[in-house]
Scaffold this motif. Structure first.
Motif, mmCIF file in Angstrom:
data_model
loop_
_atom_site.group_PDB
_atom_site.id
_atom_site.type_symbol
_atom_site.label_atom_id
_atom_site.label_comp_id
_atom_site.label_asym_id
_atom_site.label_seq_id
_atom_site.Cartn_x
_atom_site.Cartn_y
_atom_site.Cartn_z
ATOM 1 N N MET A 11 -16.154 -4.340 14.666
ATOM 2 C CA MET A 11 -14.788 -4.553 15.172
ATOM 3 C C MET A 11 -13.793 -3.878 14.221
ATOM 4 S SD MET A 11 -13.388 -8.238 16.215
ATOM 5 C CE MET A 11 -11.920 -8.421 17.139
ATOM 6 N N ASP A 12 -12.933 -2.987 14.714
ATOM 7 C CA ASP A 12 -12.031 -2.275 13.800
ATOM 8 C C ASP A 12 -10.776 -3.101 13.500
ATOM 9 O OD1 ASP A 12 -10.303 -2.038 15.916
ATOM 10 O OD2 ASP A 12 -11.012 -0.050 16.477
ATOM 11 N N ASP A 13 -9.978 -2.577 12.567
ATOM 12 C CA ASP A 13 -8.796 -3.322 12.106
ATOM 13 C C ASP A 13 -7.804 -3.617 13.232
ATOM 14 O OD1 ASP A 13 -9.816 -3.280 9.644
ATOM 15 O OD2 ASP A 13 -8.572 -1.641 8.876
ATOM 16 N N ALA A 14 -7.719 -2.673 14.151
ATOM 17 C CA ALA A 14 -6.736 -2.819 15.231
ATOM 18 C C ALA A 14 -6.986 -4.056 16.068
ATOM 19 C CB ALA A 14 -6.752 -1.586 16.109
ATOM 20 N N SER A 15 -8.218 -4.508 16.100
ATOM 21 C CA SER A 15 -8.507 -5.657 16.960
ATOM 22 C C SER A 15 -8.492 -6.976 16.210
ATOM 23 C CB SER A 15 -9.841 -5.456 17.668
ATOM 24 O OG SER A 15 -10.836 -5.334 16.706
ATOM 25 N N ILE A 16 -8.022 -6.955 14.962
ATOM 26 C CA ILE A 16 -7.887 -8.221 14.234
ATOM 27 C C ILE A 16 -6.820 -9.058 14.929
ATOM 28 C CG2 ILE A 16 -7.160 -9.264 12.041
ATOM 29 C CD1 ILE A 16 -8.414 -6.788 10.681
ATOM 30 N N LYS A 17 -7.122 -10.325 15.124
ATOM 31 C CA LYS A 17 -6.294 -11.143 15.994
ATOM 32 C C LYS A 17 -4.982 -11.563 15.368
ATOM 33 C CE LYS A 17 -10.590 -12.577 17.821
ATOM 34 N NZ LYS A 17 -11.479 -11.893 16.912
ATOM 35 N N LYS A 18 -3.950 -11.634 16.207
ATOM 36 C CA LYS A 18 -2.666 -12.168 15.748
ATOM 37 C C LYS A 18 -2.540 -13.612 16.193
ATOM 38 C CE LYS A 18 1.254 -9.840 16.145
ATOM 39 N NZ LYS A 18 2.147 -8.868 16.754
ATOM 40 N N THR A 19 -1.599 -13.905 17.041
ATOM 41 C CA THR A 19 -1.357 -15.329 17.355
ATOM 42 C C THR A 19 -1.409 -15.636 18.845
ATOM 43 O OG1 THR A 19 0.979 -14.841 17.423
ATOM 44 C CG2 THR A 19 0.118 -15.720 15.360
ATOM 45 N N GLY A 20 -1.855 -14.741 19.655
ATOM 46 C CA GLY A 20 -1.802 -14.923 21.109
ATOM 47 C C GLY A 20 -2.576 -16.120 21.600
ATOM 48 N N ALA A 51 -4.693 -16.165 23.705
ATOM 49 C CA ALA A 51 -6.081 -15.808 23.934
ATOM 50 C C ALA A 51 -6.943 -16.058 22.712
ATOM 51 C CB ALA A 51 -6.156 -14.349 24.311
ATOM 52 N N ASN A 52 -6.300 -16.288 21.563
ATOM 53 C CA ASN A 52 -7.094 -16.328 20.356
ATOM 54 C C ASN A 52 -7.621 -17.705 19.990
ATOM 55 O OD1 ASN A 52 -6.558 -13.649 20.130
ATOM 56 N ND2 ASN A 52 -4.731 -13.963 18.891
ATOM 57 N N GLY A 68 -6.772 -12.499 28.980
ATOM 58 C CA GLY A 68 -6.523 -13.448 27.897
ATOM 59 C C GLY A 68 -6.785 -14.896 28.252
ATOM 60 N N ASP A 79 -16.222 -10.673 20.155
ATOM 61 C CA ASP A 79 -16.108 -9.405 19.432
ATOM 62 C C ASP A 79 -15.725 -8.315 20.428
ATOM 63 O OD1 ASP A 79 -16.155 -7.654 17.375
ATOM 64 O OD2 ASP A 79 -18.294 -7.830 16.939
ATOM 65 N N ASN A 139 -3.503 -3.483 23.002
ATOM 66 C CA ASN A 139 -4.716 -4.183 22.585
ATOM 67 C C ASN A 139 -4.452 -5.680 22.753
ATOM 68 O OD1 ASN A 139 -6.791 -5.435 21.242
ATOM 69 N ND2 ASN A 139 -6.742 -4.075 19.475
ATOM 70 N N SER A 189 -5.860 -8.455 22.116
ATOM 71 C CA SER A 189 -6.109 -9.433 21.046
ATOM 72 C C SER A 189 -5.024 -9.367 19.964
ATOM 73 C CB SER A 189 -7.485 -9.215 20.431
ATOM 74 O OG SER A 189 -7.570 -7.910 19.919
ATOM 75 N N GLN A 190 -4.194 -8.342 20.005
ATOM 76 C CA GLN A 190 -3.122 -8.225 19.002
ATOM 77 C C GLN A 190 -1.770 -8.728 19.509
ATOM 78 O OE1 GLN A 190 -3.239 -4.070 17.547
ATOM 79 N NE2 GLN A 190 -3.817 -5.072 15.647
ATOM 80 N N LEU A 191 -1.742 -9.169 20.758
ATOM 81 C CA LEU A 191 -0.453 -9.566 21.338
ATOM 82 C C LEU A 191 -0.154 -11.040 21.056
ATOM 83 C CD1 LEU A 191 -0.820 -7.891 24.867
ATOM 84 C CD2 LEU A 191 0.301 -6.959 22.843
ATOM 85 N N ASP A 192 1.115 -11.359 20.837
ATOM 86 C CA ASP A 192 1.458 -12.778 20.746
ATOM 87 C C ASP A 192 1.701 -13.299 22.172
ATOM 88 O OD1 ASP A 192 4.050 -12.139 21.567
ATOM 89 O OD2 ASP A 192 4.829 -12.049 19.531
ATOM 90 N N ASN A 193 2.014 -14.574 22.303
ATOM 91 C CA ASN A 193 2.117 -15.174 23.639
ATOM 92 C C ASN A 193 3.128 -14.466 24.544
ATOM 93 O OD1 ASN A 193 0.185 -17.150 23.408
ATOM 94 N ND2 ASN A 193 1.572 -18.544 22.365
#
Lengths: 274, 242
Positions: free
Chosen positions: A1-10, A12-13, B53, B59, B68, B70-74
């Protein structure tokens, strides 16, 4: 998994705390449930203050949980006042204290019976309805549909319902108190002849500010607890129709239990403060 | 690559010890209908739920319309979701609302449309699925096919760029299934949308697919057009088409 896909706060996480097939012992399960319920309550507080607000749905819920519960609460309140008066009269008469009947009934109704019985009726009617509705929406993917349409389902479904129940139960309890007193007046007049003005004067003579205020304040907490538990159970339902039945049932059972626990705490606090 | 509007890279998803998606890779091009075929329980629905989402992959990377997810906030995720339509397997109509209110719901959430615009868009969506008469009905008064159509009308009401169809013909009779499949094609042509159609209905795949991906053991097993796959000599592929 590359850095770009490191999770933020959405949204979905979110990952489950435990794997789905993991067996949890009942004590651990209880504490997990309490933790999740607390998180759910904090989320409610956070989302309540965050714009945009769902006023339209909030008003609709006030109508549904408040106005639609009125007939049941009114009938119960009337019967409660009537029966309490009829049951109390012989005992008071035995001690020659029949003239204290309006005062005794008024104190009982305003301080304890009115708020608690109204809350129990409310838990049965509104709690079960919220639990079943949200659970049914969950298992039929309606909550998911709301989420993918870009709506925050927590704000739309949970915040509005908890807000409406918290605000409406005190109003209903006050109305139930008033109707109960009228029931008591009817009860007094079955074997006596007291005019309405005298009955009201006698009733309110014995009541103090410290009787009314704590009783009203605790109904806010009753309403909050009933709706919070029902929303929590419904919003997290699973297992199809069995999950819906379980949510409706546990919303009422836990809601009723919460009323008694909160009442016990409220009585202790009132006792200390007044 | 400039035509690619969704990319799924090395997606993995497990439920406990059950590994549903092991290494999924594919892309969706602008204006195409991509059908994902596979047995029930092969993780097709999980895959598209990850794309919006509703579920989080263990993974991998999902890029939709350059974002992307997985990088988006709500808030960012909700903005992106407005560009994606989703037709649920059960249609997932809101039981407590009429058909009109069901269709108005995503529009009111935008908070930028006037009452006239909302009315116009609702009627247009209903015209597209041929159900103008059902506007004031409750979902409980609709048949299975009608519910799917209304679900489709709700999915297209925000004029999305991508529509995800979760088993659009499951539980319907062959005639209604065919009508729904034609509706999917009509919408693709009219709005130039891209679609991912999850199904195990080969007839639906034949009618709607520009390209087909077949899932096996959590991975993409075969890719091709309907005719290419139907002519395959592979025994497993053949078991679907015969």
């Amino acid at each position: 998994m590359d850095d770009a896909s490191i999770k933020k706060t959405g949204a979905a996480n979110k990952k489950p705390i435990f794997a789905e097939d993991e067996r949890i012992n009942p004590v651990t399960g209880f504490f997990i449930e309490i933790t999740l319920l607390t998180k759910f309550a904090f989320r409610f507080i956070r989302e309540s203050f965050r714009a945009p607000h769902e006023f339209r749905e909030f008003i609709r819920q006030c109508y549904l949980v408040g106005y639609r519960s009125f007939p049941l609460i009114a009938i119960t309140g009337f019967i409660m006042g009537l029966v309490l008066t009829i049951q109390s009269r012989p005992t008071l008469a035995r001690f020659g204290a029949e003239s204290w009947l309006p005062a005794m009934v008024a104190v009982s109704i305003i301080r304890e019976i009115g708020p608690v019985i109204s809350a129990l009726i409310f838990a049965g009617k509104v709690g079960s309805s919220i639990g079943a509705e949200l659970a049914s929406m969950k298992v039929t993917e309606q909550i998911d549909a709301m989420e993918v349409s870009g709506t925050n389902p927590f704000k739309y479904l949970v915040v509005t319902r908890i807000g409406a129940a918290t605000l409406m139960l005190p109003v209903l309890a006050i109305v139930a108190d008033a109707i109960s007193l009228y029931g008591a007046y009817v009860g007094v007049n079955i074997k006596g002849d007291v005019n309405f003005t005298l009955f009201i004067i006698k009733s309110f003579e014995s009541l103090e500010f410290s009787d009314v205020l704590p009783a009203v304040i605790k109904t806010f907490f009753f309403g909050f607890a009933i709706a919070l538990l029902a929303c929590y159970k419904g919003y997290n339902a699973d297992k199809g129709t069995e999950g819906v039945a379980h949510s409706a049932n546990s919303s009422v059972v836990l809601g009723s239990l919460a009323i008694f626990l909160l009442d016990m705490i409220a009585v202790q606090i009132t006792d200390l403060l007044f | 690559m400039e035509n690619v509007i969704a990319e799924i890279q090395h997606i993995k998803k497990s439920f406990g010890e059950h590994h549903v998606l092991k290494d999924m890779n594919f892309s969706l091009e602008k204006g195409e209908n991509l059908v994902i075929l596979g047995k029930s329980g092969s993780g097709k629905s999980v895959l598209i739920k990850c794309m919006v989402g509703l579920m989080q992959p263990d993974d991998g990377k999902i890029v939709i319309l350059g974002e992307n997810i997985s990088q988006l906030d709500n808030n960012e995720l909700n903005k992106l979701r407005k560009k994606i339509g989703f037709l649920f397997q059960s249609a997932a109509l809101y039981d407590a609302m009429t058909v009109r209110e069901n269709l108005e719901f995503p529009l009111r959430n935008l908070r930028s449309k006037s009452e006239e615009e909302i009315e116009e868009l609702v009627l247009e969506a209903l015209r597209n699925v041929g159900l103008e008469d059902a506007i004031d009905k409750m979902p409980s008064e609709l048949s299975g096919g009608m519910r799917k159509r209304i679900g489709l009308a709700r999915a297209i009401i925000l004029k999305p760029e991508i529509i995800l169809y979760d088993e659009p013909t499951t539980g319907l009779d062959p005639i209604t299934s065919k009508e729904i499949s034609h509706l999917i094609l009509d919408i693709q042509k009219k709005y130039n949308t891209s679609g991912i159609i999850i199904t195990h209905d080969v007839e639906c795949a034949r009618l709607t697919a520009n390209r087909i991906i077949m899932l096996k053991d959590g991975r993409m097993a075969v890719e091709g057009t309907f005719n290419e796959l139907a002519a395959s000599n592979d025994e497993w592929v053949n078991s679907f088409f015969k």
